[in-house]
Design a protein around this motif. Structure first.
Motif, PDB file in Angstrom:
ATOM      1  N   GLN A   8       0.850  -1.178   0.000  1.00 31.16           N
ATOM      2  CA  GLN A   8       0.000   0.000   0.000  1.00 31.16           C
ATOM      3  C   GLN A   8       0.885   1.226   0.000  1.00 31.16           C
ATOM      4  N   ARG A  13      -2.970   5.761   0.657  1.00 31.86           N
ATOM      5  CA  ARG A  13      -3.773   5.737   1.878  1.00 31.86           C
ATOM      6  C   ARG A  13      -4.333   7.120   2.193  1.00 31.86           C
ATOM      7  N   ARG A 198      -8.466  11.641  12.869  1.00 32.91           N
ATOM      8  CA  ARG A 198      -7.486  11.440  13.931  1.00 32.91           C
ATOM      9  C   ARG A 198      -7.006   9.996  13.965  1.00 32.91           C
ATOM     10  N   ARG A 199      -7.948   9.067  13.866  1.00 33.80           N
ATOM     11  CA  ARG A 199      -7.583   7.650  13.854  1.00 33.80           C
ATOM     12  C   ARG A 199      -6.761   7.311  12.614  1.00 33.80           C
ATOM     13  N   ALA A 200      -7.137   7.916  11.483  1.00 31.09           N
ATOM     14  CA  ALA A 200      -6.407   7.644  10.235  1.00 31.09           C
ATOM     15  C   ALA A 200      -4.973   8.153  10.336  1.00 31.09           C
ATOM     16  N   ARG A 201      -4.806   9.337  10.954  1.00 29.94           N
ATOM     17  CA  ARG A 201      -3.450   9.860  11.134  1.00 29.94           C
ATOM     18  C   ARG A 201      -2.621   8.930  12.009  1.00 29.94           C
ATOM     19  N   LYS A 202      -3.256   8.413  13.076  1.00 31.90           N
ATOM     20  CA  LYS A 202      -2.554   7.501  13.967  1.00 31.90           C
ATOM     21  C   LYS A 202      -2.180   6.207  13.248  1.00 31.90           C
ATOM     22  N   ASN A 203      -3.159   5.650  12.509  1.00 33.28           N
ATOM     23  CA  ASN A 203      -2.899   4.403  11.779  1.00 33.28           C
ATOM     24  C   ASN A 203      -1.837   4.601  10.710  1.00 33.28           C
ATOM     25  N   THR A 204      -1.924   5.724  10.005  1.00 37.50           N
ATOM     26  CA  THR A 204      -0.937   5.999   8.959  1.00 37.50           C
ATOM     27  C   THR A 204       0.441   6.183   9.572  1.00 37.50           C
ATOM     28  N   THR A 206       1.505   4.806  12.364  1.00 37.60           N
ATOM     29  CA  THR A 206       1.965   3.461  12.716  1.00 37.60           C
ATOM     30  C   THR A 206       2.362   2.673  11.476  1.00 37.60           C
ATOM     31  N   PHE A 207       1.564   2.823  10.420  1.00 38.87           N
ATOM     32  CA  PHE A 207       1.813   2.130   9.152  1.00 38.87           C
ATOM     33  C   PHE A 207       3.196   2.474   8.594  1.00 38.87           C
ATOM     34  N   GLU A 210       6.353   1.809  11.916  1.00 39.16           N
ATOM     35  CA  GLU A 210       6.807   0.453  12.243  1.00 39.16           C
ATOM     36  C   GLU A 210       7.828  -0.087  11.241  1.00 39.16           C
TER      37      GLU A 210
END
Length: 488
Positions: A8, A13, A198-204, A206-207, A210
């Motif tokens: 991805q 994203r 906000r959740r998308a920023r956090k997930n992105t 982390t994406f 990591e």
């Protein structure tokens, strides 16, 4: 079969999230705008119809009856009167509004339209009376009916306007509700979008974070010497090429390191082969001298025995360049060596060889035991008053072979034993200098190199003698089938 991870893109994203948020915010707004436009259009058309009916009321209730009166009173001739044109125009207007009106409000207009037909019939009778010169009194009676019918049509039109006003009010209520619901929905959607964003920023984060951490960790391991470290396959398209290149670099480094280790091992093996090929001239000279003495003394059998032992000793020592020989040959090699040495040290040397015949089929590294026996003789038995015994023992321990070479010689002091162990731990080949022969250090190094064992020789020594033990894996001819350095 390894399944490849679906990659991805970071940009993809973000673009996907932007499109989703745009849809969530724009679509409800668009729907609310369409609904408001529809209600507004409906409201505007209702106002337009009411305006048309309102302008039609005085025409029907006042103008048409007055025009009929003018015809009856003779003020206007039938030919000059436009009363029928006005009636037709009113009918057309009502017909048009009926077509634009919903079913709920259509009844009043429909009845008004049919009543207009009655009004037209009365007007036609008045026209006929005037043309036939009927007394005015009769036409006046009909005129009264015309006024009554016109008043009735006006009342119906008022009913229609009242219904339209109620309908418009309901439309206004719907419009207000739509605006309020839309505003509430928009506020709720904005809150939801903020949470999703906000959740998308956090997930992105982390994406992306990591794989970068994994990349940093693996590169640190590689820098620290762990060449087997690899970066797991990443889902981030932008990091995929870098990940593949780092893994490829690590694989190349590991291959180069393994090749370097192989080259170093080969170099050490070559050096050790050179050392083991060296012949101790003193041993050869002494053996030849012993043969000459025996020949001069007329001991032919002893000459033959020594000559054969010397021949076997050097034949096995060389072994056509092979590195591996059967235990039977190693046993023969040790026996020949000790038999020759016993001729010289008859009074002080005794030996025992305890190697079971069932072990003869296993292969061992050439010159594995003879240097240890030589060391026991020259550094143990030779300098002890009254001599001593050298014992060679072998036994099978699981999938390993355990060899023990012990002597009852003078042994080593603690300082000398510590020095020998330090030299062994240094793992550097030692060139033979004197009667020590091939040497303990070189035997230990050969065990580590050829058997890939972490430990070689284990030495214990004291006033009562020295014991040297070594433990190596069992090797058969099949195990060494790919090794060209094998002797039959």
């Amino acid at each position: 079969m390894k399944l490849r991870t679906k990659s991805q893109s970071i940009v993809g994203r973000i673009d996907k999230m932007s499109r989703m948020l745009t849809v969530m915010l724009v679509v409800p707004v668009a729907i609310s705008l369409v609904l408001m436009l529809l209600f507004s259009d409906r409201y505007y058309r209702s106002i337009e119809r009411m305006s048309a009916i309102a302008s039609l009321k005085p025409e029907i209730s006042e103008v048409i009856p007055d025009e009929v009166w003018n015809v009856v009173s003779g003020r206007v001739t039938v030919e000059d009167s436009d009363v029928f044109d006005r009636i037709n125009a009113a009918d057309a207007t009502i017909e048009r509004i009926i077509g634009e009106t919903g079913d709920n409000d259509k009844l009043a207009l429909t009845v008004a339209r049919r009543t207009m037909d009655t009004l037209e019939q009365y007007t036609t009778r008045i026209r006929d009376n005037v043309l036939e010169s009927v007394p005015t009194v009769e036409s006046e009676e009909i005129l009264t009916e015309v006024r009554n019918v016109a008043s009735l049509v006006e009342s119906m039109l008022n009913d229609y306007i009242t219904g339209e006003i109620n309908e418009s009010a309901a439309t206004g209520v719907y419009l207000t509700r739509t605006v309020l619901i839309t505003a509430g929905a928009e506020i709720l959607l904005v809150i939801i979008c903020l949470l999703i964003s906000r959740r998308a920023r956090k997930n992105t984060g982390t994406f992306v974070r990591e794989p970068i951490k994994e990349l940093e960790s693996v590169t640190a391991k590689l820098a620290g010497g762990d060449l087997q470290a690899r970066i797991p396959e990443t889902e981030v398209t932008e990091l995929k090429t870098l990940t593949d290149q780092v893994n490829e670099m690590a694989e190349n480094m590991e291959k180069l390191m393994q090749q370097s280790i192989r080259d170093e091992r080969s170099l050490k093996k070559a050096e050790l082969r050179t050392l083991q090929a060296q012949i101790n001239p003193h041993f050869l000279y002494n053996t030849l001298d012993a043969i000459v003495w025996k020949a001069e003394a007329g001991e032919e059998d002893e000459v033959i025995r020594l000559t054969r032992a010397l021949s076997d000793f050097f034949r096995i020592s060389l072994s056509s360049g092979a590195d591996w020989i059967p235990i039977s040959q190693e046993k023969k090699h040790i026996n020949g060596y000790l038999m020759i040495q016993q001729t010289r040290y008859r009074d002080i040397l005794k030996y025992e060889i305890d190697i079971p015949d069932e072990l003869d089929g296993y292969y061992v590294l050439k010159l594995l035991l003879q240097p240890l026996v030589e060391n026991a003789l020259y550094h143990g038995i030779k300098y002890k008053r009254g001599g001593g015994i050298i014992r060679i023992k072998a036994e099978k321990d699981g999938d390993h072979l355990m060899f023990t070479v012990s002597d009852t010689g003078s042994g080593m002091t603690e300082e000398r034993l510590r020095e020998v162990r330090q030299r062994i731990n240094a793992r550097q080949p030692v060139h033979s200098t004197g009667s020590g022969g091939f040497g303990l250090v070189n035997v230990d190094l050969r065990i580590r190199l050829y058997y890939n064992e972490p430990e070689g020789l284990r030495i214990e020594s004291g006033p009562n003698g020295t014991v040297i033990r070594l433990r190596v894996p069992c090797r058969t001819e099949e195990d060494l089938a790919d090794d060209q350095g094998i002797s039959g």
